[in-house]
Scaffold this active site. Structure first.
Site, short mmCIF file in Angstrom:
data_model
loop_
_atom_site.label_atom_id
_atom_site.label_comp_id
_atom_site.label_asym_id
_atom_site.label_seq_id
_atom_site.Cartn_x
_atom_site.Cartn_y
_atom_site.Cartn_z
N HIS A 53 52.89 30.49 -7.77
CA HIS A 53 52.84 29.04 -7.55
C HIS A 53 54.17 28.38 -7.87
CE1 HIS A 53 50.28 25.15 -8.17
NE2 HIS A 53 51.43 24.87 -7.59
N ASN B 274 54.04 22.25 0.69
CA ASN B 274 54.30 20.81 0.85
C ASN B 274 55.80 20.53 0.97
OD1 ASN B 274 54.56 21.53 -1.90
ND2 ASN B 274 53.99 19.51 -2.63
N LYS C 206 46.16 26.99 1.41
CA LYS C 206 46.01 25.97 0.36
C LYS C 206 45.47 24.68 0.96
CE LYS C 206 48.12 23.53 -3.45
NZ LYS C 206 49.22 23.41 -4.40
N HIS D 120 44.43 22.55 -4.59
CA HIS D 120 44.81 21.54 -5.57
C HIS D 120 43.52 20.79 -5.83
CE1 HIS D 120 47.55 18.55 -7.52
NE2 HIS D 120 46.40 17.93 -7.50
N HIS E 101 46.50 25.82 -10.82
CA HIS E 101 46.84 24.97 -11.99
C HIS E 101 45.65 24.32 -12.70
CE1 HIS E 101 46.43 21.83 -9.03
NE2 HIS E 101 47.65 21.92 -8.54
N ASP F 124 53.77 26.47 -11.40
CA ASP F 124 53.80 25.19 -10.67
C ASP F 124 55.21 24.59 -10.77
OD1 ASP F 124 53.08 23.10 -9.09
OD2 ASP F 124 51.61 22.26 -10.48
O1 DOR Z 1 52.89 17.46 -10.15
C1 DOR Z 1 52.84 18.01 -9.07
N1 DOR Z 1 53.96 18.22 -8.35
N2 DOR Z 1 51.65 18.36 -8.59
C2 DOR Z 1 51.51 18.78 -7.32
O2 DOR Z 1 50.41 19.03 -6.91
C3 DOR Z 1 52.68 18.90 -6.43
C4 DOR Z 1 53.92 19.04 -7.19
C5 DOR Z 1 55.16 18.80 -6.36
O3 DOR Z 1 55.19 19.23 -5.21
O4 DOR Z 1 56.09 18.21 -6.89
ZN ZN Z 2 51.97 22.91 -7.28
#
Ligand code: DOR
Ligand code: ZN
EC number: 3.5.2.3
Length: 457
Positions: free
Chosen positions: A62, A96, A148, A183, A239, A313
């Site tokens: 992740h 993303n 996802k 998520h 997460h 993450d």
């Molecule tokens: O805090 C976060 N940042 N949560 C997410 O789900 C996406 C991530 C990001 O892409 O910065």
């Molecule tokens: Zn993430």
């Protein structure tokens, strides 16, 4: 017989146990022997592990590598440079980006960029939205590791499919044999409280945390468990931040649902007090929880096993986006996420040192299980003869403090771990038999890293 590389004089640790005074032998990027130092063959290059700990390469399932499209935050080169320096040999990128990874051409673009510049091996998820459910078989053909869905609004504004679309997506994904991760935050609950808090003038960093309550996470887990029970899809909870969500995962496992779950070092290390102490730089979604939720996350998630894997993450943003110069300023103007690739191994080794985790349990959650969950095992996540020679050598006793985020290797290095002290660190990282990090330097070539072919494991 003489092979390419031998590492001797380590304690080799896998989930099955530990062997002192041992090492591995490598030929053509593949492990050809694992065992006691004096039984290993001669080699062109011999590394003396000096009694340190050698484990199968860390697999981080992740990370937000941000390429294509958001290279001002991070790119494949910088993210995987940080990975190498952190002891991570395989990373899986989140979709993303810009464009979002929602169709085969975008996935190919992401793979091509990675092939051109990555330091360690990699893969990528594809996102499922209302628009691309029919493309799921094609995305599978294109080599995606898994899928996802963002259930609530988060960075990148990828809108969630509705519940009917999610059910349909699960049916299609089940047929591919791959796993669908979430998520898992209920967007309606979050949107409601965010609007209410803003209207009431609540704008401290801790208010961001409370606008995304634990129930939003727990409800999303439970709804997806219900859908998975109905469809037979394999699902994953990214997460997991709270004990309550970990308990929901445990109940799903008890029901026989094929659900796996990950948590991140920051949820185990910090409590929500970090929002009062460090402010917006610590802002992340889902947020860091209170001490009670954290205690249950440790107990149910780690000690009793509801949590399968650990990932960072890793989510780089610029200091301006993170409001580093105004850490307690209006939190609604700050962005969520921070880097983690170079502090995950130290954080977990610190827990080992404190007796909260064994070395074996660390390796299982940080290498073997993520590789198994995403279909990369045993090529990744093991030290078996015939598999990729990916391994991480750590010094579990090294005491150090992250004094300055600029010591990290990402493009943007904001993290609440600045100022934290650790016991343990990765000292060498080896990917398919090539040393990519040693003596504090990333020594591997950009472009050496390659996509892990999930159909060829
Ligand atoms: O805090 C976060 N940042 N949560 C997410 O789900 C996406 C991530 C990001 O892409 O910065
Ligand atoms: Zn993430």
């Amino acid at each position: 017989m003489s092979v390419d590389l031998v590492v001797r004089n380590c304690t080799v640790v896998t989930p099955a146990g530990r062997t002192p005074d041992a090492g591995v032998a490598v030929e053509d990027g593949t492990i050809v022997a694992v065992g006691k130092s004096d039984r290993l063959p001669d080699a062109d290059r011999v590394l003396d592990g000096e009694g340190k700990v050698l484990v199968p390469g860390i697999v981080d399932g992740h990370i937000h590598n941000r390429e294509p499209g958001l290279e001002y935050k991070e790119d494949w080169e910088s993210a995987t440079r940080a990975a190498a320096a952190g002891g991570v040999t395989t990373v899986v990128g989140m979709p993303n980006t810009d464009p979002v990874i929602d169709r085969p051409e975008h996935l190919e673009l992401k793979f091509d960029r990675g092939e051109a510049s990555a330091h360690v091996d990699f893969q990528s998820y594809v996102v499922v939205t209302s628009e691309n459910i029919a493309l799921i078989p094609e995305l599978d053909e294109a080599g995606a590791i898994g899928y996802k869905i963002f259930l609530g609004s988060t960075v990148g504004d990828v809108p969630p499919p509705n519940d009917g679309e999610i059910l349909e997506a699960m049916e299609k994904i089940r047929k591919t044999g791959k796993r669908l991760g979430f998520h898992e935050e209920n967007g309606e609950i979050i949107d409601h409280y965010t609007e209410q808090f803003k209207a009431a003038g609540k704008n401290d960093p801790i208010d961001h945390s409370h606008s995304r309550p634990v129930i939003a996470e727990q409800e999303a887990v439970e709804r997806m468990l219900t859908f998975a029970e109905e469809t037979g899809a394999k699902i994953h909870m990214f997460h997991v931040s709270s004990g309550s969500a970990a308990e929901a995962v445990a109940r799903g496992k008890d029901r026989g649902i094929d659900v796996t779950a990950e948590t991140c070092p920051h949820y185990l290390w910090f409590t929500e007090d970090v929002m009062r102490e460090k402010g917006n730089p610590a802002r992340i979604q889902p947020p860091i929880r209170d001490a009670e939720e954290q205690a249950t996350l440790w107990e149910v998630g780690i000690d009793e096993g509801a949590i399968d894997s650990i990932a960072t993450d890793h989510a780089p943003h610029t200091p301006e986006e993170k409001k580093v110069d105004d850490p307690f300023g209006n939190t609604w103007d700050a962005i969520s996420g921070f880097v983690g690739l170079e502090t995950e191994v130290p954080a977990l080794l610190t827990f080992v040192n404190e007796g909260r985790l064994t070395l074996e349990e660390w390796v299982r959650r940080h290498s073997t299980r993520p590789a198994q969950i995403w279909g990369l095992y045993p090529k990744k996540g093991s030290l078996q003869v015939g598999t990729d020679a990916d391994f991480t050598i750590v010094d579990p006793d090294l005491e150090w403090t992250l004094e300055d985020s600029d010591d990290l290797h990402s493009k943007n290095c904001v993290t609440p771990f600045v100022g934290e002290s650790f016991t343990g660190k990765a000292v060498s990282t080896v990917v398919r038999g090539e040393v990519v990090y040693e003596d504090g330097d990333v020594v591997g070539e950009s472009g050496y890293g390659t996509r892990v072919d999930v159909d060829d494991v």
